[in-house]
Scaffold this motif. Structure first.
Motif, PDB file in Angstrom:
ATOM      1  N   ASP A  62       0.815  -1.215   0.000  1.00 16.41           N
ATOM      2  CA  ASP A  62       0.000   0.000   0.000  1.00 16.41           C
ATOM      3  C   ASP A  62       0.850   1.267   0.000  1.00 16.41           C
ATOM      4  N   GLY A  63       2.155   1.104  -0.081  1.00 13.14           N
ATOM      5  CA  GLY A  63       3.044   2.254  -0.170  1.00 13.14           C
ATOM      6  C   GLY A  63       3.456   2.847   1.156  1.00 13.14           C
ATOM      7  N   HIS A  97      -9.496  -0.277 -10.336  1.00 11.38           N
ATOM      8  CA  HIS A  97     -10.395   0.340  -9.360  1.00 11.38           C
ATOM      9  C   HIS A  97      -9.913   0.064  -7.936  1.00 11.38           C
ATOM     10  N   LYS A  98      -8.837  -0.723  -7.804  1.00 11.32           N
ATOM     11  CA  LYS A  98      -8.248  -1.050  -6.498  1.00 11.32           C
ATOM     12  C   LYS A  98      -6.974  -0.241  -6.282  1.00 11.32           C
ATOM     13  N   ASN A  99      -6.686   0.064  -5.037  1.00 13.55           N
ATOM     14  CA  ASN A  99      -5.444   0.743  -4.682  1.00 13.55           C
ATOM     15  C   ASN A  99      -4.286  -0.245  -4.615  1.00 13.55           C
ATOM     16  N   GLY A 100      -3.078   0.297  -4.627  1.00  9.76           N
ATOM     17  CA  GLY A 100      -1.886  -0.529  -4.456  1.00  9.76           C
ATOM     18  C   GLY A 100      -1.919  -1.238  -3.110  1.00  9.76           C
ATOM     19  N   ARG A 134       3.309  -4.121   4.052  1.00  2.00           N
ATOM     20  CA  ARG A 134       2.155  -5.016   4.058  1.00  2.00           C
ATOM     21  C   ARG A 134       1.828  -5.410   2.634  1.00  2.00           C
ATOM     22  N   MET A 135       1.590  -6.718   2.420  1.00  2.00           N
ATOM     23  CA  MET A 135       1.201  -7.218   1.103  1.00  2.00           C
ATOM     24  C   MET A 135      -0.144  -7.914   1.235  1.00  2.00           C
ATOM     25  N   ASN A 136      -0.917  -7.884   0.179  1.00  2.00           N
ATOM     26  CA  ASN A 136      -2.261  -8.433   0.161  1.00  2.00           C
ATOM     27  C   ASN A 136      -2.226  -9.925  -0.190  1.00  2.00           C
ATOM     28  N   ILE A 137      -2.868 -10.752   0.604  1.00  3.31           N
ATOM     29  CA  ILE A 137      -2.916 -12.194   0.377  1.00  3.31           C
ATOM     30  C   ILE A 137      -3.586 -12.523  -0.960  1.00  3.31           C
ATOM     31  N   PRO A 182      -2.386   1.053 -10.165  1.00  2.00           N
ATOM     32  CA  PRO A 182      -3.446   1.048  -9.157  1.00  2.00           C
ATOM     33  C   PRO A 182      -4.205   2.374  -9.175  1.00  2.00           C
ATOM     34  N   GLN A 183      -5.372   2.389  -8.552  1.00  2.00           N
ATOM     35  CA  GLN A 183      -6.211   3.580  -8.479  1.00  2.00           C
ATOM     36  C   GLN A 183      -5.489   4.759  -7.825  1.00  2.00           C
ATOM     37  N   ASP A 184      -4.629   4.484  -6.847  1.00  2.00           N
ATOM     38  CA  ASP A 184      -3.978   5.564  -6.110  1.00  2.00           C
ATOM     39  C   ASP A 184      -2.594   5.920  -6.654  1.00  2.00           C
TER      40      ASP A 184
END
Length: 176
Positions: A26-27, A145-148, A40-43, A129-131
């Protein structure tokens, strides 16, 4: 702004290349008292990466960061082409695609910030990503449409694999 024609590129994608910070994370960075920096990384992004690898796609990571935890996580998912500490990402892109004999028009790259611009201008399907910052959004053929770090990687991998008939193609066979 999302270009509706990005879907025309999906059937020809053979290779996914991702930045790490702001794309797979998420940066944000949590700095520990000992100086370690936690990300943090997304599963769900991890599941998509593993699914793509298992389906035979080329997966590559090119990042300016050089966190050992990130490397271990990616290796644990089966990613073998990881370029960390990459300050001129074009060099790694060129080395990787030449070594693997990959045509640039078959490459999807997802980046989120200014260091990704040169690579994104070279590949067939630049995404973000969206952001992502505005400069990246303006050159992306697809803006998730999803953020990093919040599913953007899963979003684009799933779209490509669904178009190509490879997303969970063996789900029924595995879980009958």
């Amino acid at each position: 702004m999302e270009d509706k024609s990005y879907k025309e590129y999906l059937p020809n994608i053979t290779t996914f290349i991702f930045d790490v910070d702001g794309v797979l994370t998420d940066g944000t960075v949590t700095i520990m008292t000992n100086g370690d920096m936690l990300r943090r990384m997304n599963i769900k992004d991890g599941y998509a990466l593993k699914t793509a690898i298992d389906a035979g796609y080329n997966i590559c990571i090119i990042s300016g960061g050089s966190n050992l935890g990130v490397q271990k996580r990616l290796e644990g998912l089966g990613v073998t082409d990881i370029y960390l500490g990459a300050h001129n990402k074009i060099d790694q892109l060129k080395e990787y695609t030449e070594r693997k004999q990959i045509q640039l028009e078959h490459v999807l790259y997802m980046g989120d910030d200014i260091p990704d611009v040169p690579v994104m201008k070279c590949v067939g399907l630049p995404t973000c990503p969206q952001d992502a910052v505005n400069e990246i959004k303006s050159i992306s053929k697809y803006v998730s449409h999803k953020n990093g770090g919040k599913g953007a990687v899963r979003d684009i991998i799933e779209q490509v694999m669904k178009v190509q008939g490879k997303w969970n193609a063996n789900f029924d066979a595995k879980y009958d």
